[in-house]
Design a protein around this motif. Structure first.
Motif, mmCIF file in Angstrom:
data_model
loop_
_atom_site.group_PDB
_atom_site.id
_atom_site.type_symbol
_atom_site.label_atom_id
_atom_site.label_comp_id
_atom_site.label_asym_id
_atom_site.label_seq_id
_atom_site.Cartn_x
_atom_site.Cartn_y
_atom_site.Cartn_z
ATOM 1 N N HIS A 124 46.280 -3.482 -15.141
ATOM 2 C CA HIS A 124 47.067 -4.718 -15.034
ATOM 3 C C HIS A 124 46.272 -5.912 -15.547
ATOM 4 O O HIS A 124 46.825 -6.786 -16.217
ATOM 5 C CB HIS A 124 47.509 -4.940 -13.590
ATOM 6 C CG HIS A 124 48.601 -4.018 -13.158
ATOM 7 N ND1 HIS A 124 49.928 -4.290 -13.354
ATOM 8 C CD2 HIS A 124 48.555 -2.809 -12.555
ATOM 9 C CE1 HIS A 124 50.660 -3.300 -12.887
ATOM 10 N NE2 HIS A 124 49.845 -2.381 -12.395
ATOM 11 N N ARG B 101 56.151 -7.712 -18.076
ATOM 12 C CA ARG B 101 55.342 -6.928 -17.134
ATOM 13 C C ARG B 101 56.201 -5.946 -16.342
ATOM 14 O O ARG B 101 55.817 -4.797 -16.147
ATOM 15 C CB ARG B 101 54.572 -7.826 -16.181
ATOM 16 C CG ARG B 101 53.705 -7.033 -15.203
ATOM 17 C CD ARG B 101 52.968 -7.913 -14.236
ATOM 18 N NE ARG B 101 51.888 -8.626 -14.868
ATOM 19 C CZ ARG B 101 50.629 -8.200 -14.944
ATOM 20 N NH1 ARG B 101 50.317 -7.036 -14.439
ATOM 21 N NH2 ARG B 101 49.706 -8.918 -15.516
ATOM 22 N N ASP C 89 44.493 -1.454 -11.004
ATOM 23 C CA ASP C 89 44.421 -2.913 -11.100
ATOM 24 C C ASP C 89 43.794 -3.335 -12.428
ATOM 25 O O ASP C 89 44.220 -4.320 -13.038
ATOM 26 C CB ASP C 89 43.625 -3.491 -9.923
ATOM 27 C CG ASP C 89 43.559 -5.002 -9.990
ATOM 28 O OD1 ASP C 89 44.629 -5.638 -9.937
ATOM 29 O OD2 ASP C 89 42.435 -5.541 -10.116
ATOM 30 N N LEU D 103 51.517 0.927 -16.975
ATOM 31 C CA LEU D 103 50.189 0.439 -16.582
ATOM 32 C C LEU D 103 49.619 1.286 -15.446
ATOM 33 O O LEU D 103 48.431 1.613 -15.443
ATOM 34 C CB LEU D 103 50.251 -1.032 -16.187
ATOM 35 C CG LEU D 103 50.626 -1.998 -17.300
ATOM 36 C CD1 LEU D 103 50.801 -3.411 -16.752
ATOM 37 C CD2 LEU D 103 49.592 -1.980 -18.424
ATOM 38 N N GLU E 229 55.350 -1.732 -15.738
ATOM 39 C CA GLU E 229 54.642 -1.460 -14.482
ATOM 40 C C GLU E 229 54.226 0.000 -14.372
ATOM 41 O O GLU E 229 53.085 0.311 -14.067
ATOM 42 C CB GLU E 229 55.493 -1.869 -13.279
ATOM 43 C CG GLU E 229 55.542 -3.348 -13.015
ATOM 44 C CD GLU E 229 54.203 -3.941 -12.623
ATOM 45 O OE1 GLU E 229 53.417 -3.296 -11.908
ATOM 46 O OE2 GLU E 229 53.940 -5.074 -13.057
#
Length: 129
Positions: free
Chosen positions: A108, A58, A105, A65, A62
């Protein structure tokens, strides 16, 4: 002019730039043309799925995304006449009906295996003629 109107350009500047950078990166790096259409979000969802399946950490994705989420937000802005809003450092989309949507969001969430930028766009633009 109200405070909200005064802050609107600043609210849109960063996410609009992140989206534009994502379009260029996908065109040059992945040879994928993103055209700010709702249908292009199918490809974005698949790209996020590929990153997850490859086991990409992840932390390494970051900014990717964030860019994909900002791109989806720009699709909603263009499709629904929505606007970017920012509060507490978070960037969200506000549609004409007053609802707030968080495409960054959602990107994510998609990476985590739950969520869809395509479906978020569909829901956010549902009342748009």
């Amino acid at each position: 002019m109200t405070t909200e109107q005064e802050t609107r350009p600043r609210a849109a500047a960063r996410p609009a730039r992140w989206a534009a950078d994502t379009v260029v990166t996908m065109r040059e790096g992945a040879r994928l043309r993103l055209d700010y259409s709702a249908s292009s979000l199918w490809c974005v969802d698949r790209m996020i799925d590929d990153l997850r399946r490859e086991g990409t950490p992840r932390a390494a994705v970051e900014s990717v995304l964030r860019g994909f989420g900002a791109y989806a937000g720009e699709v909603i802005v263009r499709q629904a006449g929505a606007e970017w809003w920012t509060a507490d450092g978070e960037h969200r989309i506000r549609t004409a009906d007053g609802q707030l949507w968080d495409p960054i969001d959602e990107a994510h969430r998609r990476f985590a295996g739950d969520g869809s930028l395509r479906l978020l766009c569909r829901d956010a633009t549902a009342g748009t003629p």
